[in-house]
Scaffold this active site. Structure first.
Site, PDB file in Angstrom:
ATOM      1  N   TYR A  88      18.286  31.106 -38.241  1.00 39.54           N
ATOM      2  CA  TYR A  88      17.006  31.597 -37.723  1.00 39.54           C
ATOM      3  C   TYR A  88      17.173  33.011 -37.207  1.00 39.54           C
ATOM      4  O   TYR A  88      18.171  33.305 -36.553  1.00 39.54           O
ATOM      5  CB  TYR A  88      16.536  30.736 -36.550  1.00 39.54           C
ATOM      6  N   HIS A 122      10.679  30.609 -37.992  1.00 41.00           N
ATOM      7  CA  HIS A 122      11.156  29.767 -39.082  1.00 41.00           C
ATOM      8  C   HIS A 122      12.519  30.258 -39.539  1.00 41.00           C
ATOM      9  O   HIS A 122      12.857  31.418 -39.377  1.00 41.00           O
ATOM     10  CB  HIS A 122      10.201  29.868 -40.278  1.00 41.00           C
ATOM     11  N   LYS A 151      13.468  29.371 -48.683  1.00 37.53           N
ATOM     12  CA  LYS A 151      14.503  30.009 -47.864  1.00 37.53           C
ATOM     13  C   LYS A 151      15.537  30.608 -48.800  1.00 37.53           C
ATOM     14  O   LYS A 151      15.753  30.119 -49.905  1.00 37.53           O
ATOM     15  CB  LYS A 151      15.159  28.973 -46.952  1.00 37.53           C
TER      16      LYS A 151
END
Lengths: 281, 541
Positions: free
Chosen positions: A218, A226, A257
């Site tokens: 993070y 997020h 991600k």
């Protein structure tokens, strides 16, 4: 790949934080006291909460204490500002404590009884309007004084989360550690190196088993941000199969991600490679 | 020099006293001296307010880690809110804006206020329990509440709770557990009840997670489950099982089936051969009655000249020159044969066959074209047959010829069936599509429970809990819980994935209830299950 906007890993500054007490349960490091949790959080270590939340115990959305530390986090704590295993209660529980407990209960009951009476009087006053005369009001209050009973079953009692009655001297910390070695899971050193490096760059890390990686990275506190990366630790000298890379890249792209392949090298440095799924140019 | 200042803290009315000591080391640490019960020290600290700085420091230090609430706080806890603040949207990227910092601080404050809240209950609502370390059970000393419907058990007229149930109820604020006459904290509970040889922390995590969702979770007892053999005896055989058994009988013992098939074939052969043998003599009769063809191969000599069989000398007659008498045409009188053909001393007169002729049907049969063709084919076949029979030199060869003919007549040509490799299936045999598919199938289907009863348990993999549906919690009976919804096996992400052997063994232990693997990853729990699955067949037996 180096991100020059993030400062390089620095030496962990010994800041003015107290020693954190770790309690070991079934070879897992747990933190119980709120102050310890705050210290740990301020050090950038997130951990995972395991227990029920006192306010609403029957839900799984928000959990409460204890906080479970990753092995890397625990190792970092011990190397850094300081953490020690809290001693288990020995023969402290004795007649002395029992006496004190009973004293405490009775005094608490007295105090609460007084408070309850006050509360009832205030409620009565609010309920009684000015229709009644001053005398009638006094009579009513007098009757309340006479008849009021605060039963034992109405006593409010605390169910403590953390154990009270802990004491230890940090000077004896080394002595404590020697006496009770932390029997927690050792973490492989490559994972720890990656953890320490990323933490040093200011990222917050949690475990990422569900995402098929080692850590979730993070940019700031997980409460507000997020995760950006899924960090997968790969040995720098071991070949990686293409199918494994594809699998991990697919996973990452599905959850939006970036996959970060992290390989610690000999001199303590860590090399990063990021994988991002993009279309054909 | 010491410096000290007051720092106001959170909604809980605690003041923390932050101490910076510069005389010990470079590391700035906080020295903690803490008495036993916080409430006592509070009073002491209040009393010592007037005395010197050192005492104040000490008291404040003690208060730093104090999480015990004062009676006024306990009383005030009655009017606490029971709602959780809703979490807002997260930001994407940290920029050093004030707004973000403020929101972060707000989230953190909210977080700390929730986390640091202590459980306060009315003493009348709490059930009192006592921890018994040797038996690893909690004995209840006041009557159990609503939780008794799904948790706990009674023995010797007393009510007991299992350690994981007791710990969960402590966290819910329903029971207060005493050990050596003092109430224990939840931390004490974790440390005393959970250990690697009893209930592990991971198992308790899964237990708590499921209980908080509302499921009824009981410990799994392998000895309470009927063994596969017992199940076979008691339960009626399902169709699938019977079908499987039947299939096994067919396919697993190839020698058996082959021999039975052979036996069947032999029977049928015999039948067909015997049925053939009957038409054969009938066919042999036909040429005798059909109009004058003069077959000269009448070697059996059964009908017309029985006496000739009595001659012992090998016949040196020219059979091609000896014609058979024509019984059909003519007046009905048959001329006597050549006396040279008769054994010596025999004289035969004219034979009157008129009565026999009446029995012969000489009417020309009006045959349809199909029947004519059939007759032609038959006669052709008979010619071929006769040629083959002529090639036989002895009875053994004749019998082999008959066998071969019989086989071919059934559609079993010798070049296919008499070698080592025979066809999979005889087209003349009846067969269902399913059986045919079974014959040509290369990959044999296997079922999860094949051979599972032979496997013994391996230590790290065992079923921990039975899980029952939450909606039946109202009429749940502990004595007859019924069939569980699933059985849990707790493992960790850092351990190995269960292999086929483990899955088989657990599935056989569990019976018809699916086994779910609860994989724990430092606070996250994921549930995985393996389902037995058969590839669909478009064939219905």
């Amino acid at each position: 790949m180096e991100d020059l906007s993030v400062p390089r890993r620095e030496e962990l500054q010994p800041d003015s934080s107290p020693v954190v007490g770790i309690s070991v349960c079934d070879s897992a490091p747990l933190i119980w006291r709120v102050q310890d949790l705050k210290v740990v959080r301020s050090g950038g270590l997130v951990g995972a909460l395991l227990g029920s939340l006192p306010r609403t115990p029957r839900q799984n959305g928000r959990l409460g204490r204890p906080l479970l530390l990753l092995p890397e986090e625990e190792r970092l704590l011990r190397e850094g500002p300081g953490a020690a295993v809290l001693p288990r209660p020995g023969g402290e529980r004795g007649a002395e404590l029992k006496r004190r407990f009973e004293e405490e209960q009775t005094s608490s009951q007295e105090e609460q009884s007084v408070l309850a009476l006050q509360d009832r009087k205030a409620a009565l006053l609010r309920a009684m309007t000015s229709s009644l005369t001053e005398e009638a009001q006094q009579d009513r209050l007098g009757a309340l004084d006479q008849n009021f009973v605060f039963p034992r079953s109405a006593l409010a009692v605390q169910l403590s989360t953390a154990r009270a009655g802990l004491h230890y001297c940090p000077e004896a910390r080394s002595f404590l550690e020697a006496e009770q070695p932390i029997k927690t899971q050792p973490s492989p050193s490559s994972r720890f190196q990656v953890f320490r490096d990323l933490r040093g760059r200011g990222f917050f890390l949690t475990s990422a088993g569900k995402f098929g990686g080692d850590f979730l990275v993070y940019p700031g506190d997980p409460l507000r941000f997020h995760a950006h990366f899924i960090a997968v630790c790969v040995e720098s000298d071991r070949p990686v199969g293409v199918l494994d890379l594809l699998a991990v890249a697919r996973l990452g792209s599905n959850v939006k991600k970036t996959v970060l392949l992290c390989s610690p090298v000999a001199d303590g440095d860590v090399r990063y490679t990021s994988l991002q799924w993009s279309g054909m140019v | 020099m010491d410096s000290a200042f007051w720092v106001p803290c959170m909604p809980i009315k605690l003041f923390i006293y932050y101490l910076k000591c510069s005389n010990t080391s470079e590391h700035k640490e906080l020295f903690i001296f803490h008495g036993c019960m916080g409430a006592m020290t509070r009073r002491r600290s209040a009393a010592a307010a007037g005395s010197n700085m050192a005492d104040l420091n000490k008291a404040a230090r003690e208060d730093f880690y104090n999480e015990v609430l004062s009676p006024s706080e306990l009383f005030a806890a009655r009017s606490r809110s029971r709602k959780i603040p809703v979490r807002g949207q997260k930001d994407f990227f940290p920029d050093d804006s004030d707004e973000q910092r403020q929101r972060l601080q707000q989230s953190l404050d909210e977080h700390w206020s929730l986390i640091s809240e202590e459980r306060v209950e009315r003493l009348g609502n709490l059930v009192k329990g006592v921890w018994m370390p040797r038996r690893r059970l909690v004995e209840l000393q006041s009557p159990a509440g609503k939780f008794w419907q799904t948790m706990g058990f009674s023995a010797d007229g007393r009510q007991y709770l299992l350690p994981e149930e007791a710990l969960y109820l402590m966290e819910c604020g329903s029971v207060q557990i005493f050990h050596e006459d003092l109430p224990i904290s939840i931390q004490d509970g974790y440390e005393m009840f959970l250990s690697a040889d009893a209930v592990t922390l991971q198992q308790f995590q899964v237990f708590g997670h499921l209980k908080r969702l509302g499921y009824v979770v009981h410990r799994f007892d392998p000895s309470a489950e009927p063994s596969p053999y017992a199940r076979q005896l008691n339960l009626p055989l399902s169709r699938g099982r019977a079908g499987r058994a039947l299939k096994r009988r067919r396919s697993s013992s190839p020698t058996q089936t082959c021999s039975s098939e052979h036996a069947q074939e032999e029977d049928m052969e015999e039948e067909q051969v015997s049925s053939e043998r009957q038409p054969a003599p009938a066919e042999e009769n036909d040429p005798g009655t059909s109009a004058g063809e003069g077959r000269s191969w009448w070697t059996s000599e059964q009908h017309v000249d029985p006496k000739q069989t009595h001659s012992s000398a090998p016949s040196r007659w020219d059979f091609s020159g000896i014609a058979f008498p024509d019984l059909g045409s003519g007046e009905g009188l048959v001329a006597p044969p050549d006396p040279a053909l008769l054994p010596g001393g025999l004289s035969v007169g004219v034979c009157d066959v008129a009565s026999w002729r009446q029995k012969v049907n000489l009417r020309r049969v009006r045959e349809s074209a199909r029947e004519q063709r059939r007759e032609e084919l038959q006669s052709r076949r008979m010619q071929e047959w006769s040629r083959e029979v002529q090639r036989c030199r002895n009875w053994v060869e004749y019998q082999e010829l008959l066998e071969r003919r019989g086989a071919e007549h059934q559609g079993r040509p010798a070049h296919l069936w008499s070698g080592e490799v025979t066809p999979l299936h005889d087209p003349a045999q009846p067969v269902t599509t399913a059986e045919l598919l079974e014959k040509i199938r290369v990959i044999k289907p296997s079922h999860l429970l094949d051979g599972a009863s032979r496997l013994s348990g391996s230590d790290p993999w065992r079923i921990s809990f039975n899980v029952y549906q939450p909606d039946s919690a109202a009429d749940f009976k502990k004595s007859k819980p019924g069939r569980p919804y699933a059985r849990m096996c707790v493992c960790s992400f850092h351990g190995p994935v269960p292999d086929l052997r483990v899955i088989k063994q657990l599935a056989s232990q569990s019976g018809d209830v699916p086994v779910v693997f609860a994989v724990v990853d430092y606070g996250d729990i994921s549930f995985y299950t393996f389902k037995d699955f058969q590839l669909p067949q478009d064939v219905h037996p």
